[in-house]
Design a protein around this motif. Structure first.
Motif, PDB file in Angstrom:
ATOM      1  N   ALA A  12      41.005 -85.013  22.887  1.00 53.22           N
ATOM      2  CA  ALA A  12      40.694 -84.256  24.095  1.00 53.22           C
ATOM      3  C   ALA A  12      40.559 -85.216  25.273  1.00 53.22           C
ATOM      4  O   ALA A  12      39.999 -86.293  25.150  1.00 53.22           O
ATOM      5  N   THR A  13      41.081 -84.795  26.434  1.00 51.74           N
ATOM      6  CA  THR A  13      40.923 -85.579  27.651  1.00 51.74           C
ATOM      7  C   THR A  13      39.635 -85.162  28.328  1.00 51.74           C
ATOM      8  O   THR A  13      39.373 -83.973  28.504  1.00 51.74           O
ATOM      9  N   ILE A  14      38.834 -86.146  28.695  1.00 49.99           N
ATOM     10  CA  ILE A  14      37.593 -85.869  29.400  1.00 49.99           C
ATOM     11  C   ILE A  14      37.560 -86.706  30.671  1.00 49.99           C
ATOM     12  O   ILE A  14      38.054 -87.832  30.696  1.00 49.99           O
ATOM     13  N   PHE A  48      29.937 -89.880  32.366  1.00 51.65           N
ATOM     14  CA  PHE A  48      30.627 -88.724  31.796  1.00 51.65           C
ATOM     15  C   PHE A  48      29.861 -87.479  32.226  1.00 51.65           C
ATOM     16  O   PHE A  48      28.644 -87.409  32.060  1.00 51.65           O
ATOM     17  N   ARG A  85      40.424 -90.371  26.864  1.00 52.36           N
ATOM     18  CA  ARG A  85      40.817 -89.544  25.725  1.00 52.36           C
ATOM     19  C   ARG A  85      39.825 -89.793  24.606  1.00 52.36           C
ATOM     20  O   ARG A  85      39.702 -90.907  24.100  1.00 52.36           O
ATOM     21  N   LEU A  86      39.124 -88.754  24.251  1.00 52.98           N
ATOM     22  CA  LEU A  86      38.115 -88.842  23.211  1.00 52.98           C
ATOM     23  C   LEU A  86      38.779 -88.920  21.850  1.00 52.98           C
ATOM     24  O   LEU A  86      39.605 -88.078  21.498  1.00 52.98           O
ATOM     25  N   SER A 111      31.252 -82.620  29.226  1.00 53.22           N
ATOM     26  CA  SER A 111      32.005 -83.404  28.254  1.00 53.22           C
ATOM     27  C   SER A 111      31.116 -84.128  27.241  1.00 53.22           C
ATOM     28  O   SER A 111      31.622 -84.885  26.417  1.00 53.22           O
ATOM     29  N   THR A 112      29.807 -83.893  27.271  1.00 53.42           N
ATOM     30  CA  THR A 112      28.906 -84.573  26.348  1.00 53.42           C
ATOM     31  C   THR A 112      28.324 -83.595  25.341  1.00 53.42           C
ATOM     32  O   THR A 112      28.215 -82.393  25.607  1.00 53.42           O
ATOM     33  N   GLU A 126      40.687 -90.861  33.456  1.00 52.70           N
ATOM     34  CA  GLU A 126      40.809 -89.938  32.331  1.00 52.70           C
ATOM     35  C   GLU A 126      40.538 -90.718  31.061  1.00 52.70           C
ATOM     36  O   GLU A 126      41.116 -91.772  30.836  1.00 52.70           O
TER      37      GLU A 126
END
Length: 138
Positions: free
Chosen positions: A21-23, A41, A12-13, A45-46, A10
């Motif tokens: 946000a968790t990605i 990724f 975190r951005l 999420s991109t 996980e």
């Protein structure tokens, strides 16, 4: 024995908004490319909406758990005891994520069990790689 290990992590951005946000991300290590680690990724999420894969040195990740390292596209540094900051620099911009250091240590332990540090050269098939290079040049 498996040639490749993968581990979901996980990330975190770090964004301008106060909430990170968790990605999902996937770390992978292939003993056929023993000096490299890949972090992928998924498309959702991109910003571009396509899967993005970053390849960087296993040593960079290991060193980054203890001290700031990297002066290129990928930079890694510790953030407190339990987090590691990873920066990914591209012409489109910079993505900064926090990953649990324990997850990175677990991944590196598995990669080291597959190919011990200092023994990476034993995984290389230089004759084959040279033949492939020459084949592509013709």
């Amino acid at each position: 024995m498996s040639l490749v290990i993968e581990q979901a992590v996980e990330a975190r951005l770090v964004a301008a908004a106060p909430r990170m946000a968790t990605i999902p991300a996937m770390l992978s290590y292939d003993r056929r490319d023993p000096f490299a680690v890949r972090m992928t990724f998924p498309a959702p999420s991109t910003l571009e909406g396509v899967e993005v894969c970053w390849t960087f040195a296993r040593d960079l990740l290991a060193t980054g758990l203890a001290e700031a390292t990297g002066d290129g596209d990928v930079r890694v540094r510790p953030y407190g005891y339990d987090r590691t900051v990873m920066e990914f620099h591209a012409p489109e911009g910079t993505a900064i994520v926090h990953v649990r250091s324990g997850e990175l240590r677990r991944f590196l332990k598995r990669a080291t069990a597959l190919v011990p540090v200092g023994r990476e050269h034993l995984q290389l098939d230089l004759d084959h790689d040279l033949a492939e290079l020459m084949r592509d040049a013709c």
